[in-house]
Scaffold this motif. Structure first.
Motif, mmCIF file in Angstrom:
data_model
loop_
_atom_site.group_PDB
_atom_site.id
_atom_site.type_symbol
_atom_site.label_atom_id
_atom_site.label_comp_id
_atom_site.label_asym_id
_atom_site.label_seq_id
_atom_site.Cartn_x
_atom_site.Cartn_y
_atom_site.Cartn_z
ATOM 1 N N ARG A 8 0.827 -1.201 0.000
ATOM 2 C CA ARG A 8 0.000 0.000 0.000
ATOM 3 C C ARG A 8 0.867 1.260 0.000
ATOM 4 O O ARG A 8 0.563 2.221 -0.713
ATOM 5 C CB ARG A 8 -0.916 -0.007 1.228
ATOM 6 N N ARG A 9 1.941 1.247 0.780
ATOM 7 C CA ARG A 9 2.764 2.444 0.916
ATOM 8 C C ARG A 9 3.794 2.587 -0.202
ATOM 9 O O ARG A 9 4.164 3.710 -0.565
ATOM 10 C CB ARG A 9 3.483 2.431 2.270
ATOM 11 N N LEU A 10 4.285 1.472 -0.705
ATOM 12 C CA LEU A 10 5.286 1.498 -1.787
ATOM 13 C C LEU A 10 4.800 0.573 -2.911
ATOM 14 O O LEU A 10 5.331 -0.522 -3.107
ATOM 15 C CB LEU A 10 6.645 1.043 -1.253
ATOM 16 N N PRO A 11 3.788 0.986 -3.632
ATOM 17 C CA PRO A 11 3.162 0.112 -4.629
ATOM 18 C C PRO A 11 4.173 -0.412 -5.644
ATOM 19 O O PRO A 11 4.959 0.340 -6.216
ATOM 20 C CB PRO A 11 2.139 1.026 -5.304
ATOM 21 N N GLY A 12 4.148 -1.727 -5.833
ATOM 22 C CA GLY A 12 4.956 -2.345 -6.870
ATOM 23 C C GLY A 12 6.400 -2.608 -6.518
ATOM 24 O O GLY A 12 7.112 -3.228 -7.313
ATOM 25 N N LEU A 13 6.875 -2.159 -5.351
ATOM 26 C CA LEU A 13 8.292 -2.368 -5.038
ATOM 27 C C LEU A 13 8.589 -3.828 -4.732
ATOM 28 O O LEU A 13 9.543 -4.405 -5.267
ATOM 29 C CB LEU A 13 8.715 -1.493 -3.850
ATOM 30 N N ILE B 253 12.527 -9.398 -1.997
ATOM 31 C CA ILE B 253 12.985 -9.331 -3.386
ATOM 32 C C ILE B 253 12.185 -8.257 -4.107
ATOM 33 O O ILE B 253 10.958 -8.330 -4.203
ATOM 34 C CB ILE B 253 12.839 -10.694 -4.065
ATOM 35 N N THR B 254 12.904 -7.253 -4.595
ATOM 36 C CA THR B 254 12.254 -6.079 -5.160
ATOM 37 C C THR B 254 12.264 -6.107 -6.681
ATOM 38 O O THR B 254 13.124 -6.735 -7.307
ATOM 39 C CB THR B 254 12.932 -4.797 -4.667
ATOM 40 N N THR B 255 11.315 -5.414 -7.258
ATOM 41 C CA THR B 255 11.191 -5.357 -8.717
ATOM 42 C C THR B 255 12.135 -4.339 -9.333
ATOM 43 O O THR B 255 12.309 -4.309 -10.552
ATOM 44 C CB THR B 255 9.756 -4.994 -9.104
ATOM 45 N N ARG B 256 12.732 -3.513 -8.480
ATOM 46 C CA ARG B 256 13.699 -2.486 -8.898
ATOM 47 C C ARG B 256 14.587 -2.191 -7.703
ATOM 48 O O ARG B 256 14.258 -2.550 -6.568
ATOM 49 C CB ARG B 256 12.974 -1.208 -9.355
ATOM 50 N N PRO B 257 15.731 -1.536 -7.923
ATOM 51 C CA PRO B 257 16.570 -1.163 -6.775
ATOM 52 C C PRO B 257 15.848 -0.206 -5.846
ATOM 53 O O PRO B 257 15.090 0.665 -6.292
ATOM 54 C CB PRO B 257 17.780 -0.495 -7.439
ATOM 55 N N ALA C 157 16.700 6.218 -2.539
ATOM 56 C CA ALA C 157 16.736 7.052 -1.336
ATOM 57 C C ALA C 157 15.331 7.507 -0.949
ATOM 58 O O ALA C 157 15.021 7.662 0.244
ATOM 59 C CB ALA C 157 17.638 8.261 -1.570
ATOM 60 N N ALA C 158 14.484 7.713 -1.935
ATOM 61 C CA ALA C 158 13.116 8.144 -1.653
ATOM 62 C C ALA C 158 12.299 7.061 -0.956
ATOM 63 O O ALA C 158 11.337 7.360 -0.239
ATOM 64 C CB ALA C 158 12.425 8.565 -2.949
ATOM 65 N N ASP C 159 12.666 5.787 -1.166
ATOM 66 C CA ASP C 159 11.943 4.683 -0.538
ATOM 67 C C ASP C 159 12.307 4.514 0.939
ATOM 68 O O ASP C 159 11.523 3.964 1.718
ATOM 69 C CB ASP C 159 12.282 3.352 -1.233
ATOM 70 N N LEU C 160 13.516 4.935 1.309
ATOM 71 C CA LEU C 160 14.072 4.561 2.613
ATOM 72 C C LEU C 160 13.255 5.033 3.819
ATOM 73 O O LEU C 160 13.052 4.254 4.763
ATOM 74 C CB LEU C 160 15.518 5.051 2.717
ATOM 75 N N ALA D 24 20.723 1.821 5.483
ATOM 76 C CA ALA D 24 20.424 2.036 4.070
ATOM 77 C C ALA D 24 21.364 1.297 3.138
ATOM 78 O O ALA D 24 20.958 0.859 2.052
ATOM 79 C CB ALA D 24 20.449 3.527 3.755
ATOM 80 N N ALA D 25 22.640 1.145 3.530
ATOM 81 C CA ALA D 25 23.616 0.495 2.650
ATOM 82 C C ALA D 25 24.622 -0.264 3.501
ATOM 83 O O ALA D 25 25.759 0.173 3.679
ATOM 84 C CB ALA D 25 24.314 1.512 1.762
ATOM 85 N N GLU D 26 24.203 -1.382 4.049
ATOM 86 C CA GLU D 26 25.059 -2.208 4.902
ATOM 87 C C GLU D 26 25.924 -3.107 4.026
ATOM 88 O O GLU D 26 25.436 -3.780 3.120
ATOM 89 C CB GLU D 26 24.191 -3.053 5.830
ATOM 90 N N ASN D 27 27.238 -3.130 4.293
ATOM 91 C CA ASN D 27 28.133 -3.949 3.461
ATOM 92 C C ASN D 27 28.531 -5.260 4.135
ATOM 93 O O ASN D 27 29.413 -5.964 3.662
ATOM 94 C CB ASN D 27 29.388 -3.158 3.075
ATOM 95 N N GLY D 28 27.882 -5.586 5.235
ATOM 96 C CA GLY D 28 28.114 -6.874 5.892
ATOM 97 C C GLY D 28 26.781 -7.456 6.291
ATOM 98 O O GLY D 28 25.893 -7.622 5.466
ATOM 99 N N GLY D 29 26.635 -7.734 7.575
ATOM 100 C CA GLY D 29 25.346 -8.216 8.054
ATOM 101 C C GLY D 29 24.914 -9.505 7.396
ATOM 102 O O GLY D 29 25.617 -10.513 7.429
ATOM 103 N N GLU D 30 23.752 -9.461 6.740
ATOM 104 C CA GLU D 30 23.184 -10.661 6.122
ATOM 105 C C GLU D 30 23.711 -10.917 4.711
ATOM 106 O O GLU D 30 23.270 -11.873 4.060
ATOM 107 C CB GLU D 30 21.658 -10.549 6.078
#
Length: 270
Positions: free
Chosen positions: A22-27, A54-58, A61-64, A110-116
């Protein structure tokens, strides 16, 4: 009965997916649920829910800001954590990804280079359950059919490295923190559970290629090192919600188990 139903991982994720859509249609294109929620080891009020989203696009910043709100945990709520990837990133594997949005305990990085971003996560995806996402949510859960040629070897290599680079130093630091304390003094139950179960899960991955639940990891470690069976049974009871008290002596035994795991990963030479 309705309250119990609303506390199942499937129901919680279904509601989350509807609101996300609802908040981010199609992501969101689909979700893979992993971890305790798929291993019959999920505990209401104790466990979180782990997803690969799993997203349909990257993600932009506006999504975050909206993603951060969607994952924020209300008081007494269940964290819905996860790793955001496109289909292309998932297919490429973690070694090809510099960073990705990740949520841990309701907090977005927003941009973790480790973690999961490890092959263990890709191994979990292979053994997770997946659902597409629509306006109706995510309710058509089926066993994942995704397979990644590098996942097994990569998960084993990561598990071995993690035991040496994270767990062994943590054991040493914890011993220093316990110095001078009475053996009967109480310690934090969550910390004992973390030390007693985390390393054992990695040994199971190294030896058998499995990503076990925490409860199964306790059973695995009890079979491998029976002298820790009593401690592990109490740890499992604590994780299930029982009021179990742990002492400095228990913490030292958990660290001794941690060291057994490090030794097993190193072929017993340490």
């Amino acid at each position: 009965m309705e309250t119990a139903t609303r506390q199942t991982p499937g129901h919680l994720v279904d509601a989350f997916a509807r609101e996300h859509r609802r908040r981010l249609p199609g992501l969101l294109g689909s979700l893979v649920m992993t971890g305790s929620a798929t291993l019959d080891d999920w505990r209401p009020g104790i466990s979180d829910i782990d997803l690969v989203l799993i997203t349909t696009r990257p993600v932009t910043a506006a999504d975050l800001p909206t993603i951060a709100v969607l994952h924020a945990v209300p008081e007494a709520g269940t964290p819905i954590d996860g790793l955001y990837l496109t289909e292309a990133q998932l297919a490429a594997g973690p070694d090809a990804i510099e960073a990705a949005p990740q949520v841990v305990v309701g907090k977005l990085v927003a941009a973790e280079n480790g973690g999961e971003l490890t092959w263990v996560t890709w191994r979990e995806v292979e053994n997770g359950v997946e659902s597409t996402v629509s306006e109706e949510g995510a309710s058509s859960w089926l066993p994942s059919t995704r397979r990644f040629p590098g996942a097994l070897d990569g998960a084993r290599a990561f598990s071995r490295k993690n035991l040496f680079d994270y767990w062994a130093p943590l054991g040493s630091e914890t011993i220093e923190q316990l110095a001078g304390r009475s053996e009967t003094a109480t310690v934090n139950a969550v910390a004992v559970r973390w030390i007693a179960l985390g390393p054992a899960r990695l040994v199971a991955t190294i030896e058998d290629g499995l990503v076990l639940s925490k409860t199964e990891a306790a059973r695995f470690a009890s079979r491998k090192w029976p002298e820790f069976e009593d401690l592990l049974s109490r740890v499992v009871a604590s994780r299930a919600g029982e009021n179990v008290e742990f002492t400095v002596d228990d913490a030292r035994r958990a660290i001794a188990l941690l060291q057994r795991c490090v030794d097993a990963a190193d072929g017993g030479s340490r």
